[in-house]
Design an enzyme around this catalytic site. Structure first.
Site, PDB file in Angstrom:
ATOM      1  N   ASP A 196      -3.557   3.821  12.886  1.00 16.32           N
ATOM      2  CA  ASP A 196      -3.217   4.872  11.933  1.00 16.32           C
ATOM      3  C   ASP A 196      -4.299   5.935  11.792  1.00 16.32           C
ATOM      4  OD1 ASP A 196      -0.829   3.608  11.384  1.00 16.32           O
ATOM      5  OD2 ASP A 196      -1.478   2.744   9.474  1.00 16.32           O
ATOM      6  N   LYS A 240      -0.774   8.217   3.539  1.00 21.65           N
ATOM      7  CA  LYS A 240       0.454   8.464   4.307  1.00 21.65           C
ATOM      8  C   LYS A 240       1.571   7.577   3.791  1.00 21.65           C
ATOM      9  CE  LYS A 240       0.438   4.437   6.762  1.00 21.65           C
ATOM     10  NZ  LYS A 240       1.457   3.355   6.580  1.00 21.65           N
ATOM     11  N   MET A 281      -0.792   2.405   2.799  1.00 20.34           N
ATOM     12  CA  MET A 281      -0.854   3.869   2.790  1.00 20.34           C
ATOM     13  C   MET A 281      -2.031   4.405   3.597  1.00 20.34           C
ATOM     14  SD  MET A 281       0.398   4.841  -1.074  1.00 20.34           S
ATOM     15  CE  MET A 281       0.871   6.518  -0.583  1.00 20.34           C
ATOM     16  N   SER A 310      -7.851   3.618   7.101  1.00 21.64           N
ATOM     17  CA  SER A 310      -7.782   4.555   8.225  1.00 21.64           C
ATOM     18  C   SER A 310      -8.238   5.946   7.801  1.00 21.64           C
ATOM     19  CB  SER A 310      -6.349   4.616   8.760  1.00 21.64           C
ATOM     20  OG  SER A 310      -5.957   3.371   9.279  1.00 21.64           O
ATOM     21  N   ALA A 311      -7.849   6.351   6.589  1.00 21.81           N
ATOM     22  CA  ALA A 311      -8.290   7.646   6.069  1.00 21.81           C
ATOM     23  C   ALA A 311      -9.807   7.701   5.986  1.00 21.81           C
ATOM     24  CB  ALA A 311      -7.670   7.899   4.692  1.00 21.81           C
ATOM     25  N   GLY A 334      -5.314   3.729   3.619  1.00 19.49           N
ATOM     26  CA  GLY A 334      -6.567   4.096   2.958  1.00 19.49           C
ATOM     27  C   GLY A 334      -7.790   3.835   3.824  1.00 19.49           C
ATOM     28  N   PRO A 338      -4.571   3.599  -2.525  1.00 22.25           N
ATOM     29  CA  PRO A 338      -4.563   2.154  -2.780  1.00 22.25           C
ATOM     30  C   PRO A 338      -5.219   1.365  -1.648  1.00 22.25           C
ATOM     31  CG  PRO A 338      -2.415   3.093  -3.252  1.00 22.25           C
ATOM     32  CD  PRO A 338      -3.221   4.180  -2.623  1.00 22.25           C
ATOM     33  N   VAL A 339      -5.934   0.312  -2.017  1.00 23.72           N
ATOM     34  CA  VAL A 339      -6.577  -0.569  -1.050  1.00 23.72           C
ATOM     35  C   VAL A 339      -5.564  -1.631  -0.619  1.00 23.72           C
ATOM     36  CG1 VAL A 339      -8.457  -2.214  -0.679  1.00 23.72           C
ATOM     37  CG2 VAL A 339      -8.843  -0.160  -2.072  1.00 23.72           C
TER      38      VAL A 339
END
Length: 297
Positions: A137, A10, A100, A104-105, A102, A95-96
């Site tokens: 998120d 995101k 963005m 949460s994704a 990551g 990216p860690v």
């Protein structure tokens, strides 16, 4: 049998941050836009719960039960009386510690993958409740598209988008801790009145119209000064992207990934090449938005 779920990164096109609450969180007006950079989470039955990870910066990803993917599997198993003995494999491309979402994704992806593997078929509202328990998120990672997040970001209102937006992302040489950025925000805000966070109507109109110029004029991130305070070199990356013709340049979320809105694919290539040549970042990626949320492949 295994199940694989793809989940997007995101970018926050607006991140308005209120004063610290008694619980330590901040009220937000957080306009999320899912972008086409993805992690894939594959869940397979196993003798015990374990997490593995591959891809860029995989060595930075915790592989114990603090990982959001593991926490998601455990939360769903507890709620529906299932056995959480699964192997969670994360193929990382987000990216860690980059701002963005990551992690949460990965939590949202694992939740949907386990729900599918175990044949639960939990209602979407139930999954979103678990997501909100996991992190601010995580619900948006499940939903994708575009949305306004209020509360601490977990209360979502879907937003219309009128077209495709083109983005370039520059990944920094190191990560930034989200809690550390919020602490720096509080330090910088000390003694000032912080207004209640509200979404920009002009920004929402620009999203709905699919107008990159109007969106560029309205993007904002209240955490950017804090991120720049902790990582001053990001200012050079932002300047390099602006100098190459980006319509807008901002820190993504809590950073340190920097995001550049451009008009079209040609402009994206130009800005990406300039950023690579600038020596101000580690890697550069091009992506479009909005992207679909967590999806079973």
């Amino acid at each position: 049998m295994s199940v694989t779920v793809r989940v997007p990164a995101k970018v926050n096109v607006q991140l308005a941050v209120g004063a610290a609450r008694p619980d330590g969180f901040h009220d937000l007006a957080n306009v999320f836009l899912a972008v086409g950079l993805y992690d894939e989470i594959t869940v397979t039955p196993a003798d015990e719960l374990r997490v593995t990870c591959e891809g860029p910066d995989a060595a930075q990803v915790p592989l114990d039960r603090t990982n959001l993917a593991a926490r998601a599997a455990l939360a769903l198993a507890e709620r529906y009386d299932r056995d959480a003995r699964v192997h969670l494999h994360i193929a990382k491309d987000i990216p860690v510690a980059g701002g963005m979402a990551g992690g949460s994704a990965d939590g949202a992806g694992a939740l949907l993958a386990c729900d599918t593997l175990w044949g639960i078929g939990a209602p979407r509202g139930e999954l979103l409740d678990i997501c909100a328990e996991l992190g601010s998120d995580v619900p948006f990672s499940l939903v994708g598209g575009a949305a306004l997040g209020t509360g601490r970001g977990e209360k979502l209102t879907p937003l219309e988008t009128g077209g495709t937006f083109h983005w370039v992302f520059a990944m920094a040489e190191r990560g930034l801790s989200t809690p550390a950025v919020f602490r720096e925000f509080d330090r910088l805000a000390e003694g000032r009145d912080i207004p209640e966070p509200v979404a920009s109507e002009a920004l929402l109109d620009a999203l709905a119209a699919g107008d990159p110029d109007a969106l560029a004029a309205t993007v904002s991130n209240d955490l950017q000064p804090a991120a720049l305070s902790l990582f001053p070199e990001l200012a050079d990356t932002l300047a390099a992207g602006r100098g190459a013709g980006a319509l807008a340049a901002l820190v993504s979320g809590s950073g340190p990934t920097t995001a550049f809105l451009v008009r079209d694919p040609g402009a994206a290539r130009t800005v990406a090449e300039a950023l690579r040549a600038s020596g101000t970042c580690r890697t550069v990626r091009v992506a479009t938005a909005p992207a679909a949320g967590a999806t079973v492949l």
